[in-house]
Motif scaffolding. Structure first.
Motif, PDB file in Angstrom:
ATOM      1  N   LYS A  11       0.827  -1.207   0.000  1.00  0.00           N
ATOM      2  CA  LYS A  11       0.000   0.000   0.000  1.00  0.00           C
ATOM      3  C   LYS A  11       0.859   1.253   0.000  1.00  0.00           C
ATOM      4  O   LYS A  11       0.575   2.225  -0.692  1.00  0.00           O
ATOM      5  N   ASP A  12       1.928   1.264   0.798  1.00  0.00           N
ATOM      6  CA  ASP A  12       2.831   2.404   0.823  1.00  0.00           C
ATOM      7  C   ASP A  12       3.488   2.604  -0.536  1.00  0.00           C
ATOM      8  O   ASP A  12       3.642   3.722  -1.000  1.00  0.00           O
ATOM      9  N   GLY A  13       3.862   1.520  -1.175  1.00  0.00           N
ATOM     10  CA  GLY A  13       4.467   1.602  -2.498  1.00  0.00           C
ATOM     11  C   GLY A  13       3.495   2.159  -3.520  1.00  0.00           C
ATOM     12  O   GLY A  13       3.850   2.948  -4.384  1.00  0.00           O
ATOM     13  N   GLU A  14       2.223   1.744  -3.427  1.00  0.00           N
ATOM     14  CA  GLU A  14       1.201   2.261  -4.334  1.00  0.00           C
ATOM     15  C   GLU A  14       0.962   3.737  -4.090  1.00  0.00           C
ATOM     16  O   GLU A  14       0.823   4.521  -5.015  1.00  0.00           O
ATOM     17  N   ARG A  15       0.944   4.137  -2.836  1.00  0.00           N
ATOM     18  CA  ARG A  15       0.748   5.550  -2.504  1.00  0.00           C
ATOM     19  C   ARG A  15       1.910   6.373  -3.017  1.00  0.00           C
ATOM     20  O   ARG A  15       1.726   7.450  -3.561  1.00  0.00           O
ATOM     21  N   SER A  16       3.099   5.838  -2.840  1.00  0.00           N
ATOM     22  CA  SER A  16       4.287   6.553  -3.307  1.00  0.00           C
ATOM     23  C   SER A  16       4.260   6.704  -4.819  1.00  0.00           C
ATOM     24  O   SER A  16       4.560   7.763  -5.349  1.00  0.00           O
ATOM     25  N   GLY A  17       3.870   5.651  -5.514  1.00  0.00           N
ATOM     26  CA  GLY A  17       3.782   5.708  -6.967  1.00  0.00           C
ATOM     27  C   GLY A  17       2.714   6.691  -7.422  1.00  0.00           C
ATOM     28  O   GLY A  17       2.901   7.442  -8.367  1.00  0.00           O
ATOM     29  N   ALA A  18       1.581   6.697  -6.732  1.00  0.00           N
ATOM     30  CA  ALA A  18       0.504   7.624  -7.068  1.00  0.00           C
ATOM     31  C   ALA A  18       0.940   9.063  -6.802  1.00  0.00           C
ATOM     32  O   ALA A  18       0.640   9.966  -7.581  1.00  0.00           O
ATOM     33  N   THR A  19       1.671   9.256  -5.717  1.00  0.00           N
ATOM     34  CA  THR A  19       2.168  10.598  -5.392  1.00  0.00           C
ATOM     35  C   THR A  19       3.150  11.074  -6.451  1.00  0.00           C
ATOM     36  O   THR A  19       3.079  12.224  -6.896  1.00  0.00           O
ATOM     37  N   MET A  20       4.030  10.192  -6.869  1.00  0.00           N
ATOM     38  CA  MET A  20       5.002  10.565  -7.897  1.00  0.00           C
ATOM     39  C   MET A  20       4.297  10.884  -9.215  1.00  0.00           C
ATOM     40  O   MET A  20       4.646  11.853  -9.897  1.00  0.00           O
ATOM     41  N   ALA A  21       3.295  10.097  -9.560  1.00  0.00           N
ATOM     42  CA  ALA A  21       2.549  10.341 -10.792  1.00  0.00           C
ATOM     43  C   ALA A  21       1.814  11.671 -10.716  1.00  0.00           C
ATOM     44  O   ALA A  21       1.799  12.445 -11.675  1.00  0.00           O
ATOM     45  N   ALA A  22       1.210  11.963  -9.575  1.00  0.00           N
ATOM     46  CA  ALA A  22       0.499  13.231  -9.403  1.00  0.00           C
ATOM     47  C   ALA A  22       1.459  14.407  -9.508  1.00  0.00           C
ATOM     48  O   ALA A  22       1.150  15.425 -10.127  1.00  0.00           O
ATOM     49  N   ARG A  23       2.638  14.265  -8.927  1.00  0.00           N
ATOM     50  CA  ARG A  23       3.636  15.341  -9.017  1.00  0.00           C
ATOM     51  C   ARG A  23       4.125  15.529 -10.450  1.00  0.00           C
ATOM     52  O   ARG A  23       4.339  16.652 -10.901  1.00  0.00           O
ATOM     53  N   ALA A  24       4.294  14.426 -11.166  1.00  0.00           N
ATOM     54  CA  ALA A  24       4.732  14.516 -12.562  1.00  0.00           C
ATOM     55  C   ALA A  24       3.681  15.220 -13.407  1.00  0.00           C
ATOM     56  O   ALA A  24       3.997  16.087 -14.226  1.00  0.00           O
ATOM     57  N   ILE A  25       2.416  14.874 -13.198  1.00  0.00           N
ATOM     58  CA  ILE A  25       1.331  15.516 -13.941  1.00  0.00           C
ATOM     59  C   ILE A  25       1.253  16.997 -13.580  1.00  0.00           C
ATOM     60  O   ILE A  25       1.105  17.850 -14.458  1.00  0.00           O
ATOM     61  N   ALA A  26       1.376  17.316 -12.302  1.00  0.00           N
ATOM     62  CA  ALA A  26       1.350  18.712 -11.878  1.00  0.00           C
ATOM     63  C   ALA A  26       2.498  19.488 -12.507  1.00  0.00           C
ATOM     64  O   ALA A  26       2.332  20.625 -12.947  1.00  0.00           O
ATOM     65  N   GLY A  27       3.658  18.879 -12.593  1.00  0.00           N
ATOM     66  CA  GLY A  27       4.799  19.537 -13.223  1.00  0.00           C
ATOM     67  C   GLY A  27       4.562  19.803 -14.700  1.00  0.00           C
ATOM     68  O   GLY A  27       4.890  20.876 -15.209  1.00  0.00           O
ATOM     69  N   LEU A  28       3.961  18.849 -15.388  1.00  0.00           N
ATOM     70  CA  LEU A  28       3.647  19.044 -16.805  1.00  0.00           C
ATOM     71  C   LEU A  28       2.620  20.156 -16.996  1.00  0.00           C
ATOM     72  O   LEU A  28       2.722  20.960 -17.923  1.00  0.00           O
ATOM     73  N   VAL A  29       1.630  20.194 -16.114  1.00  0.00           N
ATOM     74  CA  VAL A  29       0.615  21.251 -16.202  1.00  0.00           C
ATOM     75  C   VAL A  29       1.259  22.617 -15.977  1.00  0.00           C
ATOM     76  O   VAL A  29       0.977  23.572 -16.707  1.00  0.00           O
ATOM     77  N   ILE A  30       2.128  22.714 -15.007  1.00  0.00           N
ATOM     78  CA  ILE A  30       2.802  23.978 -14.725  1.00  0.00           C
ATOM     79  C   ILE A  30       3.641  24.412 -15.926  1.00  0.00           C
ATOM     80  O   ILE A  30       3.635  25.588 -16.310  1.00  0.00           O
ATOM     81  N   CYS A  31       4.333  23.482 -16.546  1.00  0.00           N
ATOM     82  CA  CYS A  31       5.126  23.811 -17.738  1.00  0.00           C
ATOM     83  C   CYS A  31       4.241  24.276 -18.884  1.00  0.00           C
ATOM     84  O   CYS A  31       4.566  25.234 -19.579  1.00  0.00           O
ATOM     85  N   ALA A  32       3.117  23.614 -19.077  1.00  0.00           N
ATOM     86  CA  ALA A  32       2.205  23.991 -20.160  1.00  0.00           C
ATOM     87  C   ALA A  32       1.619  25.374 -19.920  1.00  0.00           C
ATOM     88  O   ALA A  32       1.537  26.196 -20.833  1.00  0.00           O
TER      89      ALA A  32
END
Length: 77
Positions: free
Chosen positions: A7-28
Motif C-alpha cells: 500500500k505504501d508503495g502504491e501511494r508513493s507511486g501515485a504521489t510521484m505520478a500526481a507530481r509529474a502531472i502537476a509539473g507538466l501542467v505547470i510547464c504547459a
C-alpha cells in the motif's frame, strides 16, 4: 507486513505520478503565458505588443520608431 508495504508503495507511486502531472501542467501553463506576453513572435524572434486602442498585436520595434504616427493613423480610421 507485505500488505502494508504494498500500500505504501502504491501511494508513493501515485504521489510521484500526481507530481509529474502537476509539473507538466505547470510547464504547459508557463509556455502559454510566455506566448501571451509577446516575448517573441513565432520564428522571426521580433517582439510584439498589444496594439494600443485595438484588439490585435503589432511589432514593438515598428511602434517604437514612430508612436505619434501610430496614434495619428489610429485617429484617422
Amino acid at each position: 507486513m507485505g500488505g502494508s508495504e504494498s500500500k505504501d508503495g502504491e501511494r508513493s507511486g501515485a504521489t510521484m505520478a500526481a507530481r509529474a502531472i502537476a509539473g507538466l501542467v505547470i510547464c504547459a501553463v508557463g509556455a502559454g503565458v510566455a506566448s501571451l506576453t509577446g516575448n517573441s513572435s513565432g520564428s522571426s524572434g521580433r517582439k510584439t505588443m498589444k496594439a494600443p486602442g485595438r484588439d490585435t498585436r503589432i511589432f514593438r520595434d515598428e511602434f517604437a520608431k514612430n508612436p505619434s504616427g501610430y496614434f495619428r493613423d489610429l485617429r484617422k480610421k
